[in-house]
Design an enzyme around this catalytic site. Structure first.
Site, PDB file in Angstrom:
ATOM      1  N   GLU A   1      50.701 -60.569 -10.341  1.00  0.00           N
ATOM      2  CA  GLU A   1      51.760 -60.193 -11.300  1.00  0.00           C
ATOM      3  C   GLU A   1      51.128 -59.778 -12.644  1.00  0.00           C
ATOM      4  O   GLU A   1      51.502 -58.757 -13.230  1.00  0.00           O
ATOM      5  CB  GLU A   1      52.689 -61.401 -11.464  1.00  0.00           C
TER       6      GLU A   1
ATOM      7  N   LYS B   1      51.237 -69.205  -4.633  1.00  0.00           N
ATOM      8  CA  LYS B   1      52.068 -68.829  -5.785  1.00  0.00           C
ATOM      9  C   LYS B   1      51.190 -68.493  -6.991  1.00  0.00           C
ATOM     10  O   LYS B   1      51.478 -67.565  -7.754  1.00  0.00           O
ATOM     11  CB  LYS B   1      53.046 -69.964  -6.134  1.00  0.00           C
TER      12      LYS B   1
ATOM     13  N   HIS C   1      49.959 -65.119  -6.443  1.00  0.00           N
ATOM     14  CA  HIS C   1      51.090 -64.211  -6.716  1.00  0.00           C
ATOM     15  C   HIS C   1      51.157 -63.914  -8.215  1.00  0.00           C
ATOM     16  O   HIS C   1      51.273 -62.774  -8.648  1.00  0.00           O
ATOM     17  CB  HIS C   1      52.399 -64.849  -6.233  1.00  0.00           C
ATOM     18  N   ASN C   2      51.069 -64.978  -9.012  1.00  0.00           N
ATOM     19  CA  ASN C   2      51.166 -64.781 -10.461  1.00  0.00           C
ATOM     20  C   ASN C   2      49.982 -63.996 -11.005  1.00  0.00           C
ATOM     21  O   ASN C   2      50.134 -63.185 -11.913  1.00  0.00           O
ATOM     22  CB  ASN C   2      51.277 -66.130 -11.174  1.00  0.00           C
TER      23      ASN C   2
ATOM     24  N   SER D   1      59.326 -67.957  -6.651  1.00  0.00           N
ATOM     25  CA  SER D   1      59.212 -66.808  -7.551  1.00  0.00           C
ATOM     26  C   SER D   1      60.499 -66.004  -7.590  1.00  0.00           C
ATOM     27  O   SER D   1      61.218 -65.901  -6.593  1.00  0.00           O
ATOM     28  CB  SER D   1      58.080 -65.885  -7.100  1.00  0.00           C
TER      29      SER D   1
HETATM   30  C1  6PG Z   1      57.799 -65.871 -11.012  1.00  0.00           C
HETATM   31  C2  6PG Z   1      57.078 -65.824 -12.327  1.00  0.00           C
HETATM   32  C3  6PG Z   1      57.273 -67.101 -13.066  1.00  0.00           C
HETATM   33  C4  6PG Z   1      56.940 -67.037 -14.529  1.00  0.00           C
HETATM   34  C5  6PG Z   1      55.518 -66.733 -14.823  1.00  0.00           C
HETATM   35  C6  6PG Z   1      55.316 -66.189 -16.197  1.00  0.00           C
HETATM   36  O1  6PG Z   1      57.121 -65.689 -10.020  1.00  0.00           O
HETATM   37  O2  6PG Z   1      59.012 -66.066 -10.992  1.00  0.00           O
HETATM   38  O3  6PG Z   1      55.726 -65.630 -12.089  1.00  0.00           O
HETATM   39  O4  6PG Z   1      56.577 -68.072 -12.367  1.00  0.00           O
HETATM   40  O5  6PG Z   1      57.770 -66.123 -15.147  1.00  0.00           O
HETATM   41  O6  6PG Z   1      54.832 -67.932 -14.699  1.00  0.00           O
HETATM   42  O7  6PG Z   1      53.992 -66.371 -16.475  1.00  0.00           O
HETATM   43  P1  6PG Z   1      53.366 -66.173 -17.885  1.00  0.00           P
HETATM   44  O8  6PG Z   1      54.248 -66.866 -18.891  1.00  0.00           O
HETATM   45  O9  6PG Z   1      52.036 -66.806 -17.764  1.00  0.00           O
HETATM   46  O10 6PG Z   1      53.327 -64.695 -18.106  1.00  0.00           O
END
Ligand code: 6PG
Length: 493
Positions: A203, A196, A199-200, A142
């Protein structure tokens, strides 16, 4: 361009690169450059279309890449045991590259998937490759493009043995927070990609809560976009300090060259997604974990994209005027609601990790996960230090909301949180993240829940049985007979 021959030339040691990267789109290129910038690494690179490889090597002579023209070249350029990191789009592309490498790798060699793979695929791939004597490590990475180049947070799964070789390499490129590299061996097989994924999910929730804060500050607080950028910048100096708050201020400060308007006002208000938030919710639902904050964030993106429905309803329903609030106290209220809702989102995310670990047999150290999320990743935040401390106080914490620090912090903001949720509702401003987080909190805080009534209903129409508060065992009321209660076996349907 091939440079497969090792300085010592021997077939025994293979080539001279200690690590290779396959897939040289932005994330792969940046990760390769990051690896090459650390002392002791020689990095082999290969991309399906050679132009990308040539460009990378030409633009970055300082990296000393060992550029391969073919997969055979690439494999030959790696020192043994060979270690290759795949940075291609998740899905079929990953399987294709794995097959190419696996056909050439030998027992003891390591294939790392650094993409956003579905952890179920990672479990399958790890098993298949282990049967062939190869190590497969699914590693969540990430931090976006910048993170890949300057230091991401890395969440590797796979075997402990593979981590012994890989760990030092990953530690050399990871972000450093409070003096510690943001990488840990999360658990076996798919554990890294599972974490991960969570984590997302967090996010998504974090971004939704920030977006709701922006909307409320604008539509209820009456602030213009520049003023809201200043509010976020100020929040970023306090306990909300985080990467996402910081970049929110930057995005809001951006003026569109073509129109002179704030950029945010010319961006189509339909949020996209690549799927990891959806996976988080699907898996959490299967595991029985209420990740309502993440769910609301996924649904809010989906609602935003229903432009035809939005237009149809707007034609017949008029939006209501916002309830006006004194800007300054309103700002404080939004900040408190954001903080409390964020605690809920993280609490739910960590719950999902606990449930996943139980289901898939992983031994995941929650404190270590919080530790490696403090730097490099998209959800990095000052707040993570408090989570690290909470798990240090009690590694078996039932929920973050039961930790003394967080319980106190949330209670302090509770009145403001309720004011924000009610003001949003009265003003017709959608705040699904704030309100579902508050509902979740209220559910956990309630002495009794109406779930008792649901159990009664289930027993009425389906003899699904219920338990009593004052006796052991399982019971059923004979609803269609004399309505007396009998002790029975738990219903299996
Ligand atoms: C990270 C981000 C990366 C990505 C996301 C965006 O941790 O660096 O999470 O993995 O930018 O997958 O996700 P979406 O396109 O689903 O918003």
């Amino acid at each position: 361009m091939s440079d497969a021959a090792a300085p010592d030339g021997g077939r025994e040691t293979g080539g001279r690169a200690n690590i290779g990267v396959v897939g040289l789109a932005v994330m792969g290129s940046n990760l390769a450059r990051n690896l090459a910038s650390r002392a002791g690494n020689t990095v082999a690179v290969w991309n399906r279309s050679p132009e990308r490889t040539q460009l990378l090597v030409a633009e970055h002579p300082e990296a000393g890449f060992v550029a391969a023209e073919s997969i055979d070249d690439f494999v030959a350029s790696l020192a043994r045991p060979r270690t290759a990191i795949i940075m291609v789009q998740a899905g079929a592309g990953t399987d294709a590259v794995i097959a190419q490498l696996a056909a050439r790798f030998e027992p003891g060699d390591i294939i790392v998937d650094g993409g956003n793979a579905n952890f179920v695929d990672t479990i399958r791939r790890e098993r298949e490759l282990r049967e062939r004597g190869l190590d497969f490590v699914g590693a969540g990475i990430s931090g976006g493009e910048e993170g890949a180049l300057r230091g991401p947070s890395i969440m590797p799964g796979g075997s402990a043995e593979a981590y012994r070789t890989l760990g030092p390499i990953l530690a050399s490129i990871a972000a450093v927070a409070e003096g510690e590299p943001c990488v840990t061996h999360v658990g076996t097989d798919g554990a890294g990609h599972f974490v991960k994924m969570i984590h997302n999910g967090i996010e998504y929730a974090d971004m939704q809560l920030i977006a709701e804060s922006f909307d409320l500050l604008r539509r209820v607080g009456g602030h213009d976009v520049k003023a809201i950028a200043d509010v976020f910048a100020a929040w970023n100096r306090g306990d909300l300090e985080s990467y996402l708050i910081e970049i929110t201020a930057e995005v809001l400060r951006q003026t569109d060259d073509r129109t002179g308007l704030p950029l945010v006002d010319v961006i189509v208000d339909e949020a996209g997604s690549k799927g990891t938030g959806v996976w988080t919710v699907q898996n959490a639902v299967g595991l029985g974990v209420p990740v309502s904050g993440i769910g609301e964030a996924v649904f809010a993106r989906a609602v935003s994209s229903k432009s035809a429905q939005r237009a149809a309803v707007r034609r017949v329903v008029h939006s209501r005027p916002a309830v006006q609030q004194a800007p300054e106290s309103f700002e404080d209220d939004v900040r408190a609601a954001l903080y409390a809702s964020k605690v809920v989102a993280y609490a739910q995310g960590f719950d999902a990790i606990v449930a996943g670990a139980r289901q898939y047999g992983w031994d995941i150290d929650l404190g270590a996960v919080a530790t490696i999320w403090r730097g490099g990743c998209i959800i990095r935040a000052r707040f993570l230090n408090r989570i690290v401390e909470a798990y240090a106080r009690n590694p078996d914490l039932e929920t973050l909301l039961a930790d003394d620090y967080f319980a106190e912090a949330v209670a302090r903001g509770e009145d403001a949180w309720r004011r924000i949720v009610s003001t949003a509702a009265l003003s017709g401003v959608p705040a699904p993240g704030f309100s579902s987080a508050l509902a979740y909190y209220d559910a956990l805080c309630s002495e009794r829940l109406p779930a008792a009534l649901i159990q009664g209903q289930r027993d009425f129409f389906g003899a699904h049985t219920y338990r009593r508060i004052d006796a052991e065992g399982v019971f059923h009321t004979l609803w269609s007979a004399d309505r007396s209660e009998i002790a029975t076996e738990p219903s299996s349907h």
